[in-house]
Write a protein that holds these residues in place. Structure first.
Motif, mmCIF file in Angstrom:
data_model
loop_
_atom_site.group_PDB
_atom_site.id
_atom_site.type_symbol
_atom_site.label_atom_id
_atom_site.label_comp_id
_atom_site.label_asym_id
_atom_site.label_seq_id
_atom_site.Cartn_x
_atom_site.Cartn_y
_atom_site.Cartn_z
ATOM 1 N N THR A 158 0.830 -1.207 0.000
ATOM 2 C CA THR A 158 0.000 0.000 0.000
ATOM 3 C C THR A 158 0.863 1.256 0.000
ATOM 4 O OG1 THR A 158 -1.864 -1.084 1.099
ATOM 5 C CG2 THR A 158 -1.720 1.306 1.309
ATOM 6 N N VAL A 159 1.898 1.260 0.850
ATOM 7 C CA VAL A 159 2.806 2.412 0.911
ATOM 8 C C VAL A 159 3.516 2.603 -0.429
ATOM 9 C CG1 VAL A 159 4.899 3.318 1.986
ATOM 10 C CG2 VAL A 159 3.123 2.263 3.404
ATOM 11 N N LEU A 160 3.940 1.508 -1.051
ATOM 12 C CA LEU A 160 4.638 1.591 -2.332
ATOM 13 C C LEU A 160 3.726 2.043 -3.465
ATOM 14 C CD1 LEU A 160 6.882 -1.614 -2.185
ATOM 15 C CD2 LEU A 160 7.573 0.771 -1.860
ATOM 16 N N MET A 161 2.425 1.870 -3.286
ATOM 17 C CA MET A 161 1.463 2.404 -4.257
ATOM 18 C C MET A 161 1.187 3.876 -3.996
ATOM 19 S SD MET A 161 -1.627 -0.297 -4.936
ATOM 20 C CE MET A 161 -1.816 -0.939 -3.277
ATOM 21 N N VAL A 162 0.952 4.189 -2.734
ATOM 22 C CA VAL A 162 0.445 5.512 -2.369
ATOM 23 C C VAL A 162 1.504 6.601 -2.534
ATOM 24 C CG1 VAL A 162 -0.338 6.906 -0.414
ATOM 25 C CG2 VAL A 162 -1.353 4.668 -0.837
ATOM 26 N N LEU A 163 2.711 6.376 -2.019
ATOM 27 C CA LEU A 163 3.719 7.437 -2.041
ATOM 28 C C LEU A 163 4.110 7.879 -3.446
ATOM 29 C CD1 LEU A 163 6.107 6.698 0.966
ATOM 30 C CD2 LEU A 163 4.422 8.516 0.720
ATOM 31 N N PRO A 164 4.504 6.962 -4.350
ATOM 32 C CA PRO A 164 4.843 7.437 -5.710
ATOM 33 C C PRO A 164 3.671 8.116 -6.397
ATOM 34 C CG PRO A 164 5.599 5.181 -5.375
ATOM 35 C CD PRO A 164 4.713 5.514 -4.220
ATOM 36 N N ALA A 165 2.467 7.534 -6.256
ATOM 37 C CA ALA A 165 1.291 8.132 -6.898
ATOM 38 C C ALA A 165 1.029 9.531 -6.364
ATOM 39 C CB ALA A 165 0.075 7.237 -6.690
ATOM 40 N N ALA A 166 1.110 9.701 -5.040
ATOM 41 C CA ALA A 166 0.835 11.003 -4.436
ATOM 42 C C ALA A 166 1.885 12.039 -4.835
ATOM 43 C CB ALA A 166 0.781 10.875 -2.921
ATOM 44 N N ALA A 195 -5.602 11.137 -9.126
ATOM 45 C CA ALA A 195 -5.279 12.163 -8.137
ATOM 46 C C ALA A 195 -4.917 13.510 -8.764
ATOM 47 C CB ALA A 195 -4.121 11.684 -7.259
ATOM 48 N N ILE A 196 -4.448 13.526 -10.001
ATOM 49 C CA ILE A 196 -3.975 14.776 -10.618
ATOM 50 C C ILE A 196 -5.058 15.858 -10.645
ATOM 51 C CG2 ILE A 196 -3.223 15.820 -12.796
ATOM 52 C CD1 ILE A 196 -1.518 13.316 -13.255
#
Length: 218
Positions: free
Chosen positions: A17-25, A101-102
């Motif tokens: 989850t962290v590896l998905m969320v941080l780069p995407a954010a 998110a953009i």
């Protein structure tokens, strides 16, 4: 499910989850900020007013924000495969998370910049400051507390989106909750994943609020 089996699964799912969320954010914050700045500059009364361009950008942001994330996941499968080589797993889920998110970031940034008193930018322009300098040295620094708050809201939202990504094999806590908590009727797993998600959200919210308060010198 026993704790010695559940804990490793939770740890792996949380990492995914962290590896998905941080780069995407982070990517969405960068691109969304650029789009939000463009919205602010081109709006009527802005530093670079352009009605046609502003309407186009505004329409794109509205369309992007109106699409349900689960539908966007499916629509972006060909693009996701093109970028990552696969349509499943945390790396693949990062693509639709970023795209979703953009426009969300763009609207938050536009709102934050519009809250900066117009006299600040006008005073800088009267001194011969370029538009790029006004944005980089006046508008963005003045809006820093609001921007930090918007980044916090973004992280919380992307964490929620990442849980939905589990429905299509995106991995992470959402995938764990669906595969074990829902499909195998493991209520304990479902409750554990919800608890971890709540802890993540509360931790992000606390850190974001603290950073925004420290950046606000008013």
């Amino acid at each position: 499910m026993t704790p010695d089996v559940l804990l490793p699964l939770l740890g792996q799912a949380t990492l995914e989850t962290v590896l998905m969320v941080l780069p995407a954010a982070l990517i969405a914050q960068l691109l969304g900020t650029a789009l939000g700045v463009a919205l602010t500059l081109t709006r009527p009364g802005g530093l670079k007013p352009n009605r046609a361009l502003h309407r186009l950008l505004d329409a794109l942001v509205n369309v992007g924000r109106s699409l349900p994330f689960i539908i966007l996941l499916v629509l972006l499968i060909p693009f996701t495969r093109l970028v990552t080589g696969t349509s499943i797993g945390p790396a693949a889920a990062t693509v639709p998370l970023t795209v979703a998110a953009i426009p969300f970031v763009a609207r938050l940034v536009d709102g934050a910049l519009r809250d900066v008193p117009s006299g600040v930018a006008e005073a800088a322009r009267a001194l011969g400051t370029t538009t790029a300098q006004i944005v980089g040295k006046v508008l963005l620094p003045e809006a820093r507390p609001a921007l930090l708050h918007s980044f916090t809201v973004l992280l919380v939202s992307v964490i929620g989106f990442s849980a939905m990504a589990g429905a299509v094999g995106g991995g992470g806590l959402g995938d764990l909750a669906i595969r074990y908590g829902y499909q195998r009727f493991e209520t304990g797993v479902m409750l554990a994943t919800v608890a971890v998600l709540l802890l993540l959200v509360q931790g992000v919210q606390w850190l974001g609020d603290r950073a925004a308060r420290r950046a606000d010198h008013r």
